[in-house]
Design an enzyme around this catalytic site. Structure first.
Site, PDB file in Angstrom:
ATOM      1  N   HIS A  90     -20.420  11.392  54.024  1.00 28.28           N
ATOM      2  CA  HIS A  90     -20.415  12.594  54.843  1.00 28.28           C
ATOM      3  C   HIS A  90     -21.452  12.528  55.955  1.00 28.28           C
ATOM      4  CE1 HIS A  90     -17.492  15.093  52.867  1.00 28.28           C
ATOM      5  NE2 HIS A  90     -18.083  15.008  51.689  1.00 28.28           N
ATOM      6  N   CYS A 142     -18.512  11.745  59.748  1.00 28.92           N
ATOM      7  CA  CYS A 142     -18.228  12.726  60.776  1.00 28.92           C
ATOM      8  C   CYS A 142     -19.437  12.917  61.682  1.00 28.92           C
ATOM      9  CB  CYS A 142     -17.854  14.066  60.139  1.00 28.92           C
ATOM     10  SG  CYS A 142     -16.291  14.005  59.239  1.00 28.92           S
TER      11      CYS A 142
END
Length: 316
Positions: A90, A142
């Site tokens: 993440h 991301c």
């Protein structure tokens, strides 16, 4: 640019098992890259450190452990060495602490314990490189564009409209800032929206250097000099990267960007520049209907330099 003497790597894959933010393909990404580093790029197994949150892992990819592994890699580095860091997991964006940027957001990766590692931390690592050594970062997360603070943009935000749709079995590799703040608040019981306060309370000296500095100090670095930092990001700073879970088709889970890079290297057996790897990965993702655009941040010289200084005579 000199030929490297040693090739050193730290590979980090975070799946966040048994959490609301669980991913599927991140550990597979770094295992696949480890094989490529050894077979194609001449890395020695003993010079590759692997950190994953797979069940039974002896060293978990916490913020402190990741930074320790990176620091140790830097300490081993000598002029002409090739350093590589892959992160699959993440990413997030946090409000900037820099004065004069009230609406700016900065990039960070999210270790398994939520002890964020920020663009300032990666900038400091690049600043510590010995002369003539290179440090390539491949971040499949991301908001990873710009993850090395102040690195020159070579391939950046795309104006191309992608009419494709993300495959139904994928998840974005992002945790919203609000979710991170809520998690940290539940740990500290401190009522503040300042994420640095929570991270310093929980992790002390192991918290990102960004939160130990006064805001006015964040621009006072050596980052404006020419350096050997090379960032291949899975997407633009305002985009998400996809985590594929093709269990319904009997396939293998993977990160879309990591897989695209693997396919590019498999399909092109000769030397590829950093720019070529990113552009070809973009084409691969666009063909697959992914709405993410990998980016490249480095000097002009390194944009055209071979990816990981590929040795001659590679047989893959």
């Amino acid at each position: 640019m000199e030929n490297g003497n040693k090739r050193l790597a730290v590979l980090v894959g975070c799946n966040y098992p048994n959490t609301p933010h669980e991913l599927n393909g991140c550990i597979n990404d770094v295992l696949a890259m480890r094989d490529v580093l050894v077979k194609r790029f001449g890395f020695d197994h003993s010079h590759i450190e692997l950190l994953t949150d797979a069940p039974g892992s002896l060293v978990m990819p916490t913020g402190a452990n990741i930074k320790k592994a990176l620091d140790q890699m830097l300490k081993k580095a000598e002029p002409g060495d090739v350093l590589f860091f892959q992160y699959s997991g993440h990413g997030t964006r946090i409000p900037s602490a820099k004065p004069g940027h009230p609406f700016r957001q900065d990039e960070a990766i999210v270790p398994c314990d939520f002890n964020l590692i920020t663009d300032v931390d990666f900038r400091q690592l690049v600043n510590c490189l010995p002369k003539g050594a290179s440090f390539t970062i491949l971040s499949d997360s991301c908001h990873s564009g710009g993850l090395i603070d102040k690195e020159k943009e070579q391939i950046g935000p795309s104006s191309v409209t992608n009419d494709g749709t993300l495959q139904q079995s994928c998840s974005p590799k992002t945790i919203p800032f609000e979710s991170i703040l809520q998690h940290l608040t539940s740990q500290t019981n401190i009522n503040t929206s300042d994420i640095g306060t929570h991270l310093l309370e929980l992790f002390g000296a192991d918290a990102s250097h960004k939160f130990h500095l006064h805001p006015n100090e964040l621009d006072l670095s050596e980052s404006l000099k020419t350096d050997e930092g090379i960032l291949l990001s899975g997407c633009q700073a305002n985009e998400t990267s996809a985590d594929m879970n093709p269990m319904m088709t009997g396939g293998k889970a993977y990160g879309a960007f990591s897989n695209a890079v693997q396919m590019v290297l498999k399909d092109h057996l000769g030397s590829l520049s950093n720019k070529e790897v990113v552009l070809l990965a973009r084409k691969s993702l666009e063909a697959g209907g992914f709405a993410q655009h990998p980016c490249l941040y480095c000097t002009d010289e390194n944009a055209d330099a071979p990816f990981l200084w590929q040795p001659q005579g590679s047989d893959l």
